[in-house]
Scaffold this active site. Structure first.
Site, PDB file in Angstrom:
ATOM      1  N   GLU A 231       1.046   3.781   1.920  1.00 50.42           N
ATOM      2  CA  GLU A 231       1.579   4.130   3.239  1.00 50.42           C
ATOM      3  C   GLU A 231       2.773   3.250   3.609  1.00 50.42           C
ATOM      4  OE1 GLU A 231      -1.601   3.427   2.337  1.00 50.42           O
ATOM      5  OE2 GLU A 231      -2.981   4.079   3.905  1.00 50.42           O
TER       6      GLU A 231
ATOM      7  N   CYS B  45      -2.155  -0.684   7.529  1.00 53.50           N
ATOM      8  CA  CYS B  45      -1.322   0.520   7.440  1.00 53.50           C
ATOM      9  C   CYS B  45      -1.342   1.299   8.751  1.00 53.50           C
ATOM     10  CB  CYS B  45      -1.788   1.393   6.282  1.00 53.50           C
ATOM     11  SG  CYS B  45      -1.490   0.623   4.666  1.00 53.50           S
TER      12      CYS B  45
ATOM     13  N   CYS C  29      -6.049   1.805   6.126  1.00 53.10           N
ATOM     14  CA  CYS C  29      -6.678   0.558   6.566  1.00 53.10           C
ATOM     15  C   CYS C  29      -6.031   0.117   7.883  1.00 53.10           C
ATOM     16  CB  CYS C  29      -6.502  -0.517   5.493  1.00 53.10           C
ATOM     17  SG  CYS C  29      -4.790  -1.084   5.291  1.00 53.10           S
TER      18      CYS C  29
ATOM     19  N   HIS D  48       0.859  -1.188   0.000  1.00 49.94           N
ATOM     20  CA  HIS D  48       0.000   0.000   0.000  1.00 49.94           C
ATOM     21  C   HIS D  48       0.895   1.238   0.000  1.00 49.94           C
ATOM     22  CE1 HIS D  48      -3.852  -1.976   1.844  1.00 49.94           C
ATOM     23  NE2 HIS D  48      -3.341  -2.697   0.861  1.00 49.94           N
TER      24      HIS D  48
END
Length: 170
Positions: free
Chosen positions: A61, A92, A89, A59
């Protein structure tokens, strides 16, 4: 989340995160971008890459956190802020808490997987040994519109592919 006015720097860094999201879009990934800032300076960037990297943890992040940790030579990132175009999420958010970020700033809320208050608020758990300040809604309309445009385009492209495949069926 806060209702206080957004400092210009938050908008500036969120625009940089949006520019990272464009890289994800160009690769066919969900367009989420992130930047890590320390003392007002961008030290790392990231954008979604789980499809291309075959990595469910890639992701935006996480990519930005990995780059920041490498640059600083430490898995802990005290005094750092992370700007991301979509509410993080659980995965993360957990990584952000482990990194000891001082602040997390996000753009659009994520009503399906958001872990900063939309579905759950991992950052509000008093039992955790570190808390990061959360600011949500910075350039939320722009961030949300960018994501919506991506999915409109994706659905259009998929529909065209289905029509083309149906034409070529015997």
């Amino acid at each position: 989340m806060t209702d206080t006015p957004v400092p210009d720097t938050d908008e500036h860094f969120m625009r940089l995160a949006l520019s990272q999201a464009r890289h994800a879009w160009d690769l066919g990934e969900v367009p989420v971008g992130a930047v890590v800032v320390k003392d007002g300076v961008v030290i790392a960037v990231g954008y979604n890459q789980p499809i291309g990297r075959h990595d469910p943890t890639a992701h935006a992040e996480i990519m930005a956190l990995r780059a920041a940790a490498e640059k600083l030579g430490n898995y802990r990132l005290p005094g750092c802020e992370l700007y991301v175009t979509l509410e993080p999420c659980v995965m993360c958010s957990g990584a952000m808490l482990h990194a000891r970020l001082s602040r997390v700033v996000f753009g659009a809320a994520d009503p399906k997987t958001g872990a900063c208050g939309s579905v759950v608020n991992l950052f509000a758990q008093p039992a955790l040994n570190h808390q990061s300040a959360i600011v949500g809604g910075v350039l939320a309309d722009e961030c949300g519109a960018f994501l919506r445009a991506f999915f409109v385009e994706r659905r259009r492209t998929q529909a065209e592919a289905r029509k083309l495949a149906a034409v070529h069926q015997p």
